[in-house]
Scaffold this active site. Sequence first.
Site, PDB file in Angstrom:
ATOM      1  N   CYS A 116      -0.498  -0.763   2.208  1.00  0.00           N
ATOM      2  CA  CYS A 116      -1.628  -1.529   2.197  1.00  0.00           C
ATOM      3  C   CYS A 116      -2.384  -1.873   0.726  1.00  0.00           C
ATOM      4  CB  CYS A 116      -2.993  -0.688   2.027  1.00  0.00           C
ATOM      5  SG  CYS A 116      -2.336   0.393   3.414  1.00  0.00           S
ATOM      6  N   HIS A 256     -10.271  -1.668   0.669  1.00  0.00           N
ATOM      7  CA  HIS A 256      -8.809  -1.451   1.556  1.00  0.00           C
ATOM      8  C   HIS A 256      -9.947  -0.997   2.543  1.00  0.00           C
ATOM      9  CE1 HIS A 256      -5.709  -0.172   3.795  1.00  0.00           C
ATOM     10  NE2 HIS A 256      -5.528   0.616   3.942  1.00  0.00           N
ATOM     11  N   ASN A 286      -7.304   0.365   9.902  1.00  0.00           N
ATOM     12  CA  ASN A 286      -6.546   0.525   9.269  1.00  0.00           C
ATOM     13  C   ASN A 286      -5.345  -0.820   9.183  1.00  0.00           C
ATOM     14  OD1 ASN A 286      -5.272   0.486   7.359  1.00  0.00           O
ATOM     15  ND2 ASN A 286      -4.852   3.068   6.386  1.00  0.00           N
TER      16      ASN A 286
END
Length: 329
Positions: A116, A256, A286
């Site tokens: 990520c 994020h 996500n």
Amino acid sequence: MAQQVRARIIGTGSFTPPKRMTNADFEKIVDTSDEWIITRTGIRERRIADNGTQSSDMAVEATRRALEMAECSDEEIEAIIVGTVTPDYRLPSTACVLQEKMGFPNAVAFDTVAACTGFINSLSIGRSFIESGVYKKVLVIGVEKLSSITNYKDRNTCVLFGDAAGAAILGPSENGRGVVSTFMKSDGKLREWLWMPTGGAVNPYTPDFTFDGSDKIYMNGSEVFKVAVRQMCDAALRVIKGAGLQPSDVSVVVPHQANIRIIEALAKRLGVGMDKVVLNIDKYGNTSAASVPLALDEANREGRLKPNDNVLMVAFGGGLIWGAALVRW
Ligand code: UT7
């Protein structure tokens, strides 16, 4: 005296596949509820790429849009850095596949594996190329087809992930605008809190391999959650300080999009109002490396990022690895 050369983001682009998977869709395949998913994560739906759409295809679309905004031709790009954990192939890199699909005759292309944090990692490397004068135009991308490594039998993880791509073009700037400070850190001791045990050289696929979920993402969510809040906050404070600023000087936060509760905890610890935070987790879930550049591009196209704004990007993911960037827009 001449100003220091900085790497400025001169164009952004993103792509999300059209197919939506809602919380109601998950209620049909695992023991979960719309209410649990929304309150525990903030996610309402995510996008899922079809079988024929790979990470490189999504990256192509995001790149086209970023090049157009930057008014930049593919010949000008000298480096392509793709952050992804869902490459089209184990060999070659997805950056090279993208190059094959789009041109870029003057570029070197390679991937980085930082989950990520992939976009922030790639941005940091691209920034160094430009500040050192090695290259003038760099394309940085975060892209994931997470649906290809998601275990749709595991309710702990499957409701979280989606597919997307985001891209940014970096070019030199001497007017003080651009990437001012970056920070990256990792802790490999915690690697088994977010990983895929099977499929690499340690546990290769064998002819008698039967699906047991070990070839998909496994995450110890509650432990990752705690480290994420702590380290995203630390990384954010480091880049703010590195830019000679205070948290109150931050104009826009692009975090994020892993969990709304992580983002709210981060904003609270930094003392930054949620009105300054870019949120799209409800629409996309996500999307790992694509998460920050997708949110950045949406904010940019909505006109939320003004010249000389202090834009804070911050991410955290499997490795464990985390990082942040402070950009004078
Ligand atoms: O992007 C890279 C970094 N990733 C992250 O930062 C993610 C960090 N972690 C998280 O976002 C959260 O930990 C999750 C959203 C993954 C989980 O939320 P949580 O509040 O930490 O829940 P938990 O893991 O502590 O589980 C609480 C309960 C458990 O049930 P029991 O054992 O208490 O009976 C889980 O089995 O919630 C259960 N649960 C679910 N229930 C309904 C877990 N997933 C689900 C689900 N639907 N989808």
